[in-house]
Design a protein around this motif. Structure first.
Motif, PDB file in Angstrom:
ATOM      1  N   ALA A 197     -38.176  94.164  65.867  1.00 39.21           N
ATOM      2  CA  ALA A 197     -37.259  93.214  66.506  1.00 39.21           C
ATOM      3  C   ALA A 197     -37.928  92.430  67.619  1.00 39.21           C
ATOM      4  N   ASP A 198     -38.632  93.124  68.502  1.00 37.01           N
ATOM      5  CA  ASP A 198     -39.312  92.466  69.626  1.00 37.01           C
ATOM      6  C   ASP A 198     -40.370  91.500  69.114  1.00 37.01           C
ATOM      7  N   PHE A 199     -41.138  91.943  68.117  1.00 38.06           N
ATOM      8  CA  PHE A 199     -42.172  91.082  67.534  1.00 38.06           C
ATOM      9  C   PHE A 199     -41.549  89.844  66.914  1.00 38.06           C
ATOM     10  N   PHE A 200     -40.487  90.025  66.128  1.00 34.99           N
ATOM     11  CA  PHE A 200     -39.817  88.881  65.498  1.00 34.99           C
ATOM     12  C   PHE A 200     -39.363  87.855  66.534  1.00 34.99           C
ATOM     13  N   TYR A 201     -38.800  88.348  67.639  1.00 37.82           N
ATOM     14  CA  TYR A 201     -38.280  87.442  68.668  1.00 37.82           C
ATOM     15  C   TYR A 201     -39.395  86.564  69.235  1.00 37.82           C
ATOM     16  N   TYR A 202     -40.494  87.179  69.648  1.00 42.91           N
ATOM     17  CA  TYR A 202     -41.585  86.415  70.253  1.00 42.91           C
ATOM     18  C   TYR A 202     -42.313  85.554  69.225  1.00 42.91           C
ATOM     19  N   TYR A 203     -42.385  86.021  67.987  1.00 49.76           N
ATOM     20  CA  TYR A 203     -43.016  85.228  66.924  1.00 49.76           C
ATOM     21  C   TYR A 203     -42.218  83.955  66.667  1.00 49.76           C
ATOM     22  N   ILE A 204     -40.899  84.100  66.528  1.00 48.40           N
ATOM     23  CA  ILE A 204     -40.042  82.937  66.257  1.00 48.40           C
ATOM     24  C   ILE A 204     -40.016  81.985  67.452  1.00 48.40           C
ATOM     25  N   MET A 205     -39.986  82.526  68.670  1.00 46.36           N
ATOM     26  CA  MET A 205     -39.973  81.672  69.859  1.00 46.36           C
ATOM     27  C   MET A 205     -41.277  80.897  70.007  1.00 46.36           C
ATOM     28  N   SER A 206     -42.394  81.533  69.692  1.00 47.35           N
ATOM     29  CA  SER A 206     -43.681  80.833  69.786  1.00 47.35           C
ATOM     30  C   SER A 206     -43.775  79.729  68.739  1.00 47.35           C
ATOM     31  N   TRP A 207     -43.222  80.014  67.540  1.00 48.56           N
ATOM     32  CA  TRP A 207     -43.203  78.983  66.490  1.00 48.56           C
ATOM     33  C   TRP A 207     -42.266  77.842  66.873  1.00 48.56           C
ATOM     34  N   LYS A 208     -41.111  78.167  67.422  1.00 43.35           N
ATOM     35  CA  LYS A 208     -40.127  77.160  67.806  1.00 43.35           C
ATOM     36  C   LYS A 208     -40.651  76.270  68.923  1.00 43.35           C
ATOM     37  N   ASN A 209     -41.332  76.875  69.899  1.00 41.83           N
ATOM     38  CA  ASN A 209     -41.834  76.119  71.049  1.00 41.83           C
ATOM     39  C   ASN A 209     -43.253  75.605  70.844  1.00 41.83           C
ATOM     40  N   ARG A 210     -43.810  75.893  69.670  1.00 37.08           N
ATOM     41  CA  ARG A 210     -45.181  75.475  69.333  1.00 37.08           C
ATOM     42  C   ARG A 210     -46.174  75.959  70.386  1.00 37.08           C
ATOM     43  N   GLU A 211     -46.030  77.231  70.732  1.00 35.29           N
ATOM     44  CA  GLU A 211     -46.917  77.853  71.702  1.00 35.29           C
ATOM     45  C   GLU A 211     -47.781  78.902  71.000  1.00 35.29           C
ATOM     46  N   LYS A 212     -48.879  79.275  71.633  1.00 38.69           N
ATOM     47  CA  LYS A 212     -49.728  80.312  71.078  1.00 38.69           C
ATOM     48  C   LYS A 212     -48.981  81.640  71.129  1.00 38.69           C
ATOM     49  N   PHE A 213     -49.015  82.352  70.002  1.00 35.97           N
ATOM     50  CA  PHE A 213     -48.255  83.592  69.907  1.00 35.97           C
ATOM     51  C   PHE A 213     -48.922  84.706  70.707  1.00 35.97           C
ATOM     52  N   LYS A 214     -48.114  85.404  71.509  1.00 39.02           N
ATOM     53  CA  LYS A 214     -48.590  86.597  72.216  1.00 39.02           C
ATOM     54  C   LYS A 214     -47.402  87.475  72.538  1.00 39.02           C
TER      55      LYS A 214
END
Length: 215
Positions: A195-212
């Motif tokens: 769940a935590d990974f999905f949240y940050y993965y989707i947010m990084s994709w949505k905001n076009r930021e580097k995933f971390k």
């Protein structure tokens, strides 16, 4: 077979292709947990022993061989390939994965569908798969540089199990309304860990930021 099961299998297969693509093209396994990959080898060996005792379909047999063969191939690359093994983050991949094995096996001995070798090992593989991603998630939290292929691999690996949950729900309502508590609860635990990974993965994709992931 239904659309959710097929989508889950294809998503799982796609995640493995992404991982092998990363290793083969970059000659690097940086950001990949060897501990998680070794757990998956154990999972597939325990789960697919029925290859030698029962035939379901050509599709079923082929997928079992592919998943088992590719998991062994990935571990071989990470352990023995003269270039790839040098990129393994051993100092960061420190999760004691063997401590997951004994509790899962004991749980399989205590809670199972029937007390046979094949059934105990299948149940053990279900319990172990529910927590096998933990070493990978811990490694990603410690890594400051998570490349796209690694992030995509983990995302699709988690998505496959979420699709399998939908598959079990679909089968419950369309087949014989049989409760399958072991895969249901294990699948829920496994999906919750993502769940935590999905949240940050989707947010990084949505905001076009580097995933971390947060430390």
């Amino acid at each position: 077979m239904n659309a959710f099961r097929l989508a889950g299998d294809m998503t799982h297969l796609f995640s493995i292709i992404l991982l092998l693509l990363k290793i083969r093209t970059t000659k690097s396994c940086a950001g990949i947990s060897l501990k998680t990959q070794e757990l998956y080898v154990i999972i597939f060996i325990a789960r697919y022993l029925d290859l030698f005792t029962k035939y379901y379909s050509l599709y079923n047999s082929m997928m079992k061989v592919v998943f088992l063969g590719t998991s062994i191939c990935i571990v071989w690359y990470m352990r023995y390939h003269k270039v790839v093994r040098q990129t393994y983050n051993k100092n960061e991949d420190t999760f004691q994965h063997f401590f997951l094995l004994v509790p899962c096996f004991v749980l399989a001995l205590l809670i199972h569908h029937s007390f046979t070798i094949i059934e105990i090992l299948w149940t053990f593989s279900i319990y172990l798969e529910a927590v096998a991603i933990l070493p990978q998630l811990v490694l990603l939290q410690r890594s400051r540089n998570i490349d796209n292929l690694t992030g995509n691999y983990v995302f699709f690996l988690g998505a496959y199990r979420a699709l399998y949950l939908l598959n079990w729900m679909y089968r419950f309502f369309t087949e014989n309304h049989q409760f399958r508590w072991i895969p249901w609860l294990s699948g829920l635990v496994q999906t919750a860990l993502y769940a935590d990974f999905f949240y940050y993965y989707i947010m990084s994709w949505k905001n076009r930021e580097k995933f971390k992931l947060p430390a």
